[in-house]
Design a protein around this motif. Structure first.
Motif, PDB file in Angstrom:
ATOM      1  N   LYS A 106       0.839  -1.201   0.000  1.00 39.24           N
ATOM      2  CA  LYS A 106       0.000   0.000   0.000  1.00 39.24           C
ATOM      3  C   LYS A 106       0.878   1.257   0.000  1.00 39.24           C
ATOM      4  CE  LYS A 106      -4.188   1.973   1.585  1.00 39.24           C
ATOM      5  NZ  LYS A 106      -5.149   2.184   2.659  1.00 39.24           N
ATOM      6  N   LEU A 126       1.955   1.830  -3.441  1.00 32.79           N
ATOM      7  CA  LEU A 126       0.818   2.335  -4.223  1.00 32.79           C
ATOM      8  C   LEU A 126       0.627   3.832  -4.003  1.00 32.79           C
ATOM      9  CD1 LEU A 126      -2.165  -0.148  -3.837  1.00 32.79           C
ATOM     10  CD2 LEU A 126      -1.310   0.758  -5.980  1.00 32.79           C
ATOM     11  N   THR A 178      -0.608  -8.426  -7.445  1.00 37.25           N
ATOM     12  CA  THR A 178      -0.885  -7.566  -8.595  1.00 37.25           C
ATOM     13  C   THR A 178      -0.746  -6.086  -8.210  1.00 37.25           C
ATOM     14  OG1 THR A 178      -2.385  -9.206  -9.495  1.00 37.25           O
ATOM     15  CG2 THR A 178      -2.567  -6.985 -10.393  1.00 37.25           C
ATOM     16  N   TYR A 179      -1.225  -5.725  -7.022  1.00 36.03           N
ATOM     17  CA  TYR A 179      -1.064  -4.336  -6.586  1.00 36.03           C
ATOM     18  C   TYR A 179       0.416  -3.964  -6.510  1.00 36.03           C
ATOM     19  CZ  TYR A 179      -5.929  -3.163  -5.454  1.00 36.03           C
ATOM     20  OH  TYR A 179      -7.255  -2.851  -5.545  1.00 36.03           O
ATOM     21  N   SER A 193       1.696  -3.682 -10.125  1.00 39.78           N
ATOM     22  CA  SER A 193       1.076  -2.527 -10.757  1.00 39.78           C
ATOM     23  C   SER A 193       1.680  -1.227 -10.232  1.00 39.78           C
ATOM     24  CB  SER A 193      -0.422  -2.576 -10.465  1.00 39.78           C
ATOM     25  OG  SER A 193      -1.063  -1.486 -11.031  1.00 39.78           O
ATOM     26  N   TYR A 227       5.025  -0.653 -11.552  1.00 37.33           N
ATOM     27  CA  TYR A 227       4.954  -0.255 -12.954  1.00 37.33           C
ATOM     28  C   TYR A 227       4.553   1.213 -13.091  1.00 37.33           C
ATOM     29  CZ  TYR A 227       3.576  -0.547 -17.906  1.00 37.33           C
ATOM     30  OH  TYR A 227       3.467  -0.364 -19.251  1.00 37.33           O
ATOM     31  N   THR A 228       3.490   1.610 -12.387  1.00 39.01           N
ATOM     32  CA  THR A 228       3.009   2.986 -12.564  1.00 39.01           C
ATOM     33  C   THR A 228       3.867   3.991 -11.806  1.00 39.01           C
ATOM     34  OG1 THR A 228       1.388   2.698 -10.793  1.00 39.01           O
ATOM     35  CG2 THR A 228       0.600   2.350 -13.014  1.00 39.01           C
ATOM     36  N   LYS A 229       4.374   3.621 -10.640  1.00 35.76           N
ATOM     37  CA  LYS A 229       5.181   4.558  -9.860  1.00 35.76           C
ATOM     38  C   LYS A 229       6.679   4.415 -10.165  1.00 35.76           C
ATOM     39  CE  LYS A 229       1.776   6.371  -7.473  1.00 35.76           C
ATOM     40  NZ  LYS A 229       1.425   7.798  -7.559  1.00 35.76           N
ATOM     41  N   LEU A 259      -1.402  -8.961 -18.484  1.00 33.29           N
ATOM     42  CA  LEU A 259      -1.427  -7.658 -19.170  1.00 33.29           C
ATOM     43  C   LEU A 259      -0.140  -7.412 -19.954  1.00 33.29           C
ATOM     44  CD1 LEU A 259      -3.980  -7.023 -17.358  1.00 33.29           C
ATOM     45  CD2 LEU A 259      -3.317  -4.673 -17.819  1.00 33.29           C
ATOM     46  N   LEU A 308      -2.968   1.933 -17.323  1.00 33.79           N
ATOM     47  CA  LEU A 308      -1.731   1.662 -16.571  1.00 33.79           C
ATOM     48  C   LEU A 308      -0.576   2.491 -17.107  1.00 33.79           C
ATOM     49  CD1 LEU A 308      -1.350  -2.186 -16.069  1.00 33.79           C
ATOM     50  CD2 LEU A 308      -1.137  -0.465 -14.288  1.00 33.79           C
ATOM     51  N   THR A 342      -7.890  -5.894 -10.798  1.00 31.79           N
ATOM     52  CA  THR A 342      -6.982  -5.232  -9.860  1.00 31.79           C
ATOM     53  C   THR A 342      -6.092  -4.225 -10.589  1.00 31.79           C
ATOM     54  OG1 THR A 342      -6.964  -7.190  -8.454  1.00 31.79           O
ATOM     55  CG2 THR A 342      -5.196  -5.588  -8.094  1.00 31.79           C
ATOM     56  N   TYR A 343      -5.611  -4.577 -11.776  1.00 27.84           N
ATOM     57  CA  TYR A 343      -4.799  -3.627 -12.541  1.00 27.84           C
ATOM     58  C   TYR A 343      -5.607  -2.360 -12.836  1.00 27.84           C
ATOM     59  CZ  TYR A 343      -0.611  -6.446 -13.434  1.00 27.84           C
ATOM     60  OH  TYR A 343       0.564  -7.127 -13.297  1.00 27.84           O
ATOM     61  N   ILE A 357      -8.156  -1.080 -11.078  1.00 35.16           N
ATOM     62  CA  ILE A 357      -8.352  -0.315  -9.841  1.00 35.16           C
ATOM     63  C   ILE A 357      -7.040   0.339  -9.418  1.00 35.16           C
ATOM     64  CG2 ILE A 357      -9.001  -0.495  -7.399  1.00 35.16           C
ATOM     65  CD1 ILE A 357     -11.242  -0.841  -9.635  1.00 35.16           C
ATOM     66  N   SER A 358      -5.969  -0.432  -9.539  1.00 33.01           N
ATOM     67  CA  SER A 358      -4.666   0.059  -9.138  1.00 33.01           C
ATOM     68  C   SER A 358      -4.241   1.246 -10.006  1.00 33.01           C
ATOM     69  CB  SER A 358      -3.661  -1.083  -9.264  1.00 33.01           C
ATOM     70  OG  SER A 358      -2.388  -0.647  -8.917  1.00 33.01           O
ATOM     71  N   ALA A 359      -4.467   1.142 -11.304  1.00 33.30           N
ATOM     72  CA  ALA A 359      -4.104   2.238 -12.214  1.00 33.30           C
ATOM     73  C   ALA A 359      -4.983   3.455 -11.946  1.00 33.30           C
ATOM     74  CB  ALA A 359      -4.238   1.783 -13.667  1.00 33.30           C
ATOM     75  N   TYR A 397      -6.104   4.260  -9.182  1.00 36.61           N
ATOM     76  CA  TYR A 397      -5.637   4.807  -7.905  1.00 36.61           C
ATOM     77  C   TYR A 397      -4.326   5.560  -8.084  1.00 36.61           C
ATOM     78  CZ  TYR A 397      -4.389   4.804  -2.920  1.00 36.61           C
ATOM     79  OH  TYR A 397      -4.046   5.167  -1.644  1.00 36.61           O
ATOM     80  N   THR A 398      -3.351   4.945  -8.758  1.00 37.67           N
ATOM     81  CA  THR A 398      -2.042   5.590  -8.848  1.00 37.67           C
ATOM     82  C   THR A 398      -2.018   6.694  -9.903  1.00 37.67           C
ATOM     83  OG1 THR A 398      -1.236   3.858 -10.330  1.00 37.67           O
ATOM     84  CG2 THR A 398      -0.730   3.597  -8.014  1.00 37.67           C
ATOM     85  N   LYS A 399      -2.756   6.520 -10.990  1.00 39.77           N
ATOM     86  CA  LYS A 399      -2.755   7.539 -12.049  1.00 39.77           C
ATOM     87  C   LYS A 399      -3.899   8.536 -11.863  1.00 39.77           C
ATOM     88  CE  LYS A 399       0.718   5.843 -14.458  1.00 39.77           C
ATOM     89  NZ  LYS A 399       1.977   6.590 -14.612  1.00 39.77           N
ATOM     90  N   GLU A 405     -10.852  -3.778  -4.029  1.00 46.40           N
ATOM     91  CA  GLU A 405     -10.294  -2.651  -3.268  1.00 46.40           C
ATOM     92  C   GLU A 405     -10.053  -3.061  -1.811  1.00 46.40           C
ATOM     93  OE1 GLU A 405     -12.113   1.377  -5.390  1.00 46.40           O
ATOM     94  OE2 GLU A 405     -13.239   0.404  -3.802  1.00 46.40           O
ATOM     95  N   SER A 424      -7.618  -2.054   1.286  1.00 42.44           N
ATOM     96  CA  SER A 424      -8.410  -0.904   1.759  1.00 42.44           C
ATOM     97  C   SER A 424      -8.062   0.362   0.993  1.00 42.44           C
ATOM     98  CB  SER A 424      -8.234  -0.630   3.254  1.00 42.44           C
ATOM     99  OG  SER A 424      -7.704  -1.708   3.932  1.00 42.44           O
ATOM    100  N   ILE A 425      -8.009   0.273  -0.326  1.00 38.73           N
ATOM    101  CA  ILE A 425      -7.768   1.493  -1.093  1.00 38.73           C
ATOM    102  C   ILE A 425      -9.086   1.988  -1.652  1.00 38.73           C
ATOM    103  CG2 ILE A 425      -5.398   0.900  -1.725  1.00 38.73           C
ATOM    104  CD1 ILE A 425      -6.515   0.506  -4.603  1.00 38.73           C
TER     105      ILE A 425
END
Lengths: 492, 492
Positions: free
Chosen positions: A96, A99, A127-128, A131, A134-136, A257, B99, B127-128, B130-132, B134-136, B254, B258-259
């Protein structure tokens, strides 16, 4: 709470799972992906909750357990177990944190990688992590920590030698079976090179698939150690040994992906090298249309990253940028590539000269890293010493074949000929690989493509450019169908 | 390829899964998470590949199918099915685009949400996404598109009325059961307010849990429509109807971390409002320690976001920022809160005045949105018309109880008293909620906490501050143990 075991009669091969009926789950305030501690007598284990909506799957009052949990508890169907809520592993907190864009410390990364290897994280949690990486992005420090963590959480090949050489190619080029020539050249020159290779995932052959035509490649670590101590080298399948096992688990969540963050790419490659205690590593970065890396700029960036991370790991890294715009060698597919390799090692006049030239270049670069003369590479090859060394390695690993004449491609074949006379302006790696795969490579060892021509060669109208080989007519038919859509070759 | 069906005797409740033995998977170049099309006669379905490493789970030559696939194919154990490779759904491409940090178009978002609702995406793929997100982050356009997509992919309550009112509280405040007072006030005043509420996930009670003490809350959409047409309002559980079903599936991925990205939060709330055709929505943002939103700055930012997205959806949104620093009302837990609500509606002298005041404020704000006088709120409450309306709604939904005297909290209780005389300087929402949950709320309807004091009240040494109620001694004991660690109350 006490529940009665239902043997679900399946194994996950990953994280432990316990299935509760939704009525019990609600009663005990348990949700999908919560952890529970399952106890039977003095034995206990932690599993992730899955929820069954029907009584058919898991009736009220029962808990459905998979093979691995039953083994851990020594429990059987109808046993009574005790279940308690369990906290999530600490690594989830660190995921987290990543993330949220914060840099992770080395101990935090080690905890995550340990939990991935020990199957303590669910696919969603892993996956989190991937992911977010990858994004950060991963910082230099994080990438070094990830690489070290991947090495530490697996087995390591320890050799009482220094230096220890290794090589890696970024890939995407069809054919290009350089490892199987470079290893015997260097081993013959007295350098230590315990090479582990992968099988193909998306290409028509990985080095492990091709070497398997000539020798066994699935060997235990103790045997690999003995072979390297005796012959200076080996060419084995990394998947058969528990080197950097986190990598496979990470790839499993990257594949859906097809993502591959730079940090993960660097860590994945260098962890495999560190796992065999390599101190000197040559990275081959082919560039060009169809190769993984398209531009010189990208290649130079990657080169710098490799060197930085290598430095942090105490590894000497040398990078060569090579031409990846077309296949290298004539054969594409395990048997056809193995044949090319043997012909080069035997200095046969029918050996593909592009493959020979590239192998010599890579071997020379590694000799320079060892502080030796470049000339030794061609000396080893021309004198037949490299071939002798290859035979020695093949015999040590368990010989299957050492004579090119005995290597037979698939019995079904189709010739692709030039529709007009001209000069070949393009041979596309992606198309050639796709056709070879559809023809059956790498599962069908004899399937693939044999190229008679390379880029810039002239062809007459009707002259053969390549032959597709397959082990049965149906696969040949599929390959020919695809060929009609994407021949991948331009004649101008 | 032809395979023999093995009935795995489980249901996933989600995406369809087909388990192949690893030997077959390798032979056909199928990997974990690949899709296959399974065909039996004229029936076919798409499933995601899972790989069994043992012959015990799925033998070579067999394919393990779960309940849902067997139903779709009308197949039984030992039937023969035909299996073909299938491409990934297009939405996976769009998830990858997100992503990579690129903005998604509305049709792309709709495709992703449709595939989530239809169980076409695996947990890893969702998850990818939701994660994207969240981060993007999601842009305004993306958030509006996501909200619309969530509405469109579910059922919609259509009413021949305008305007249609709704309210939402961002949450985190214990007690605070305002909906059950505001809905009858507004409905009595002639406004239409078809309120769907959630059950608790982490709190001691959601509005649906509390309303369930008084009436049925799981009603079909056709019945809800009739009730609202007759009484102007309802208070039902949103989970019983298929409104914005994507939301639950998104929450499922999520929860493990807990995001909750801002874009997802806005979309999730406003989609539920759009699903009942709301045109005028009041958002209550409580701020303070323990509430979801901690600072005024955060609250003002959220207010602006709600108004922007509301505008894009053609919804009028009004936001009120309220005090969320302590519980509101005296009761915490379904029965105790239901009692508070009835006492307020009956103008009982023992009704909690903080709850009455807050409910009036919210009702007034909504009357202003309707272009009506603020005064109507207290008129409806004081005249008993709001109580009469509540009785009408309770009867329409299926009455369980309308008399506060018949609402009995759990029979086991523990009084928490002041250790010294002084002024109460803090009552912590998080601690109070945790104690009430451990005492059994919301599953045990009578469990919870009754507060005799609020912030700034004076207490004598030994005076009761609150009572914990539980339905059995064991849960009471657990709650008292936790209470000793975190009393959540400061007396100065």
């Amino acid at each position: 709470m006490k529940l009665v075991v239902k043997d679900m009669d399946i194994a996950t091969g990953g994280i432990l799972i316990a299935i509760l009926n939704e009525v019990d789950a609600e009663k005990f305030d348990l949700h999908h992906e919560d952890r529970i501690r399952v106890k039977k007598g003095s034995r206990e284990t932690v599993a992730v909750v899955d929820i069954a909506e029907s009584e058919k799957a898991v009736p009220i009052g029962k808990v459905g357990l998979f093979e691995e949990s039953l083994d851990a508890l020594r429990a059987v169907d109808k046993d009574i177990v005790d279940i308690k809520m369990e906290k999530k592993p600490e690594s989830v907190k660190f995921i987290k944190k990543k993330l949220e864009g914060k840099e992770l410390t080395s101990p935090e990364i080690l905890t995550i990688v340990e939990d991935i290897v020990k199957n303590k994280l669910t696919a969603i949690e892993t996956t989190y992590f991937i992911s977010a990486s990858y994004t950060k992005g991963l910082s230099e420090k994080e990438t070094i920590a990830l690489t070290k963590a991947m090495i530490e959480t697996g087995d390591v090949l320890k050799l009482e030698r220094y230096p220890i050489f290794d090589k890696h190619c970024i890939g995407g080029v069809a054919g290009n079976r350089t490892t199987m020539v470079v290893v015997p050249i260097l081993a013959a020159a007295g350098l230590t090179i315990p090479k582990t290779s992968s099988r193909s995932i998306t290409s028509p052959a990985g080095t492990a698939d091709t070497m398997e035509v000539l020798a066994d490649v699935s060997l235990p670590l103790s045997k690999i150690k003995k072979i390297v101590e005796k012959t200076n080298g080996c060419i084995v399948w990394g998947g058969a040994v528990n080197l950097a096992p986190a990598d496979d688990k990470i790839i499993k969540v990257e594949n859906p992906l097809s993502i591959d963050s730079e940090g993960n790419l660097l860590a994945s490659i260098l962890a495999k090298k560190g796992s065999v205690s390599s101190t000197h590593v040559l990275i081959d970065i082919p560039i060009g249309r169809g190769a993984k890396i398209r531009s010189k700029k990208e290649a130079l960036h990657l080169k710098r990253e490799f060197e930085k991370i290598g430095k942090g790991l105490g590894m000497k890294i040398r990078t060569v940028i090579t031409d990846g715009s077309q296949p290298i060698g004539n054969g594409i597919g395990p048997v056809l590539e193995a044949k090319d390799v043997l012909l080069v090692l035997m200095n046969s006049p029918s050996a593909p000269q592009d493959l020979r030239k590239k192998c010599l270049r890579l071997a020379e670069e590694m000799l320079v890293m060892a502080g030796k003369s470049r000339k030794i590479a061609s000396e080893m090859l021309d004198s037949g010493k490299a071939y002798e060394k290859m035979v020695e390695i093949i015999k040590a690993q368990g010989e299957k074949c050492i004579l090119p004449a005995l290597l037979k491609p698939g019995k079904c074949k189709y010739d692709f000929t030039a529709a007009k006379a001209g000069r070949i302006s393009r041979i596309d790696n992606i198309s050639i690989s796709k056709i070879a795969r559809i023809a059956g490579a790498p599962i069908d060892k004899g399937a693939g493509i044999y190229l008679y021509k390379h880029k810039d060669d002239r062809v007459a109208k009707g002259e053969k450019i390549f032959t597709i080989y397959a082990e049965n007519q149906q696969k040949l038919k599929f390959a020919v169908e695809i060929l009609k859509e994407i021949d991948g070759i331009d004649v101008k």
